[in-house]
Design a protein around this motif. Sequence first.
Motif, PDB file in Angstrom:
ATOM      1  N   GLN A 174      -6.718   6.636  -0.340  1.00 20.51           N
ATOM      2  CA  GLN A 174      -7.024   5.503  -1.220  1.00 20.51           C
ATOM      3  C   GLN A 174      -6.048   4.348  -0.998  1.00 20.51           C
ATOM      4  N   GLN A 175      -4.778   4.651  -0.748  1.00 23.49           N
ATOM      5  CA  GLN A 175      -3.817   3.590  -0.441  1.00 23.49           C
ATOM      6  C   GLN A 175      -4.250   2.813   0.792  1.00 23.49           C
ATOM      7  N   THR A 176      -4.697   3.538   1.810  1.00 24.77           N
ATOM      8  CA  THR A 176      -5.135   2.897   3.048  1.00 24.77           C
ATOM      9  C   THR A 176      -6.364   2.033   2.795  1.00 24.77           C
ATOM     10  N   VAL A 177      -7.324   2.547   2.047  1.00 23.44           N
ATOM     11  CA  VAL A 177      -8.527   1.787   1.699  1.00 23.44           C
ATOM     12  C   VAL A 177      -8.140   0.518   0.947  1.00 23.44           C
ATOM     13  N   ASP A 178      -7.217   0.641  -0.002  1.00 22.06           N
ATOM     14  CA  ASP A 178      -6.789  -0.520  -0.792  1.00 22.06           C
ATOM     15  C   ASP A 178      -6.134  -1.589   0.076  1.00 22.06           C
ATOM     16  N   VAL A 179      -5.276  -1.166   1.009  1.00 22.84           N
ATOM     17  CA  VAL A 179      -4.610  -2.137   1.893  1.00 22.84           C
ATOM     18  C   VAL A 179      -5.636  -2.837   2.774  1.00 22.84           C
ATOM     19  N   VAL A 180      -6.564  -2.090   3.350  1.00 20.11           N
ATOM     20  CA  VAL A 180      -7.575  -2.702   4.219  1.00 20.11           C
ATOM     21  C   VAL A 180      -8.458  -3.662   3.416  1.00 20.11           C
ATOM     22  N   ASN A 181      -8.843  -3.285   2.210  1.00 18.30           N
ATOM     23  CA  ASN A 181      -9.636  -4.192   1.375  1.00 18.30           C
ATOM     24  C   ASN A 181      -8.852  -5.458   1.049  1.00 18.30           C
ATOM     25  N   TRP A 182      -7.558  -5.321   0.774  1.00 22.27           N
ATOM     26  CA  TRP A 182      -6.712  -6.484   0.499  1.00 22.27           C
ATOM     27  C   TRP A 182      -6.656  -7.405   1.718  1.00 22.27           C
ATOM     28  N   VAL A 183      -6.488  -6.810   2.896  1.00 19.39           N
ATOM     29  CA  VAL A 183      -6.447  -7.609   4.129  1.00 19.39           C
ATOM     30  C   VAL A 183      -7.767  -8.360   4.306  1.00 19.39           C
ATOM     31  N   GLY A 184      -8.878  -7.665   4.091  1.00 20.96           N
ATOM     32  CA  GLY A 184     -10.182  -8.308   4.224  1.00 20.96           C
ATOM     33  C   GLY A 184     -10.364  -9.466   3.265  1.00 20.96           C
ATOM     34  N   GLU A 185      -9.894  -9.294   2.022  1.00 19.77           N
ATOM     35  CA  GLU A 185     -10.018 -10.363   1.032  1.00 19.77           C
ATOM     36  C   GLU A 185      -9.051 -11.511   1.324  1.00 19.77           C
ATOM     37  N   LYS A 186      -7.811 -11.183   1.668  1.00 17.51           N
ATOM     38  CA  LYS A 186      -6.784 -12.214   1.877  1.00 17.51           C
ATOM     39  C   LYS A 186      -7.070 -13.054   3.118  1.00 17.51           C
ATOM     40  N   TYR A 187      -7.504 -12.402   4.193  1.00 22.69           N
ATOM     41  CA  TYR A 187      -7.681 -13.108   5.460  1.00 22.69           C
ATOM     42  C   TYR A 187      -9.139 -13.330   5.831  1.00 22.69           C
ATOM     43  N   GLY A 188     -10.057 -12.865   4.986  1.00 22.88           N
ATOM     44  CA  GLY A 188     -11.471 -13.115   5.215  1.00 22.88           C
ATOM     45  C   GLY A 188     -12.001 -12.540   6.507  1.00 22.88           C
ATOM     46  N   THR A 189     -11.566 -11.356   6.853  1.00 17.22           N
ATOM     47  CA  THR A 189     -12.018 -10.763   8.111  1.00 17.22           C
ATOM     48  C   THR A 189     -12.840  -9.503   7.861  1.00 17.22           C
ATOM     49  N   ASP A 190     -13.814  -9.311   8.668  1.00 16.23           N
ATOM     50  CA  ASP A 190     -14.593  -8.082   8.672  1.00 16.23           C
ATOM     51  C   ASP A 190     -14.486  -7.428  10.041  1.00 16.23           C
ATOM     52  N   ASN A 191     -13.365  -7.627  10.698  1.00 20.49           N
ATOM     53  CA  ASN A 191     -13.174  -7.136  12.056  1.00 20.49           C
ATOM     54  C   ASN A 191     -11.778  -6.518  12.161  1.00 20.49           C
ATOM     55  N   ILE A 192     -11.606  -5.374  11.508  1.00 21.29           N
ATOM     56  CA  ILE A 192     -10.296  -4.750  11.368  1.00 21.29           C
ATOM     57  C   ILE A 192     -10.202  -3.530  12.271  1.00 21.29           C
ATOM     58  N   VAL A 193      -9.063  -3.386  12.939  1.00 21.56           N
ATOM     59  CA  VAL A 193      -8.777  -2.202  13.747  1.00 21.56           C
ATOM     60  C   VAL A 193      -7.784  -1.352  12.969  1.00 21.56           C
ATOM     61  N   LEU A 194      -8.162  -0.120  12.684  1.00 22.72           N
ATOM     62  CA  LEU A 194      -7.258   0.806  12.000  1.00 22.72           C
ATOM     63  C   LEU A 194      -6.461   1.588  13.039  1.00 22.72           C
ATOM     64  N   PHE A 195      -5.166   1.709  12.804  1.00 24.94           N
ATOM     65  CA  PHE A 195      -4.269   2.426  13.714  1.00 24.94           C
ATOM     66  C   PHE A 195      -3.459   3.396  12.870  1.00 24.94           C
ATOM     67  N   GLY A 196      -3.457   4.659  13.255  1.00 25.38           N
ATOM     68  CA  GLY A 196      -2.658   5.651  12.549  1.00 25.38           C
ATOM     69  C   GLY A 196      -1.951   6.543  13.540  1.00 25.38           C
ATOM     70  N   SER A 197      -0.762   6.988  13.172  1.00 25.99           N
ATOM     71  CA  SER A 197      -0.033   7.905  14.056  1.00 25.99           C
ATOM     72  C   SER A 197       0.366   9.146  13.289  1.00 25.99           C
ATOM     73  N   SER A 198       0.411  10.264  14.015  1.00 29.51           N
ATOM     74  CA  SER A 198       0.776  11.565  13.455  1.00 29.51           C
ATOM     75  C   SER A 198      -0.097  11.856  12.233  1.00 29.51           C
ATOM     76  N   ALA A 199       0.506  12.177  11.094  1.00 32.24           N
ATOM     77  CA  ALA A 199      -0.273  12.492   9.892  1.00 32.24           C
ATOM     78  C   ALA A 199      -1.066  11.279   9.400  1.00 32.24           C
TER      79      ALA A 199
END
Length: 118
Positions: A32-57
């Motif tokens: 949920q934290q990750t979803v919230d951050v991505v939604n914030w990025v989408g709202e703040k910067y008006g983008t629908d073209n996000i690349v998610l990057f995760g490492s290890s866990a």
Amino acid sequence: GAKNNGWRVITFTLKSTGAVWGICSAHSYEVQQTVDVVNWVGEKYGTDNIVLFGSSAGAPIAGSAMAQLQKNRNIIAAYIAVGYTFGNFATLGFGRHFPSVVGESVGGIAIPPKLFIM
């Protein structure tokens, strides 16, 4: 760097709910934290073209977040996982996240292109 090529890079550290990482947790708080951050990025910067990057866990957690985000807004363009925790032992703690990133769709929702770096 990335900024000079038109990319915005947002990094954050997940806040764990305590000593319940791995086997004892569904990681729903971290997803949920990750979803919230991505939604914030989408709202703040008006983008629908996000690349998610995760490492290890963070890789399986980002994968589960990706599936939720695709269901709701379809804003993830690609998913990159470094050191994804596959394997028999990893299945105990992170197996519930595997369906979100393996295959071409989850619940009929298309999964964007994926890159796994081990």
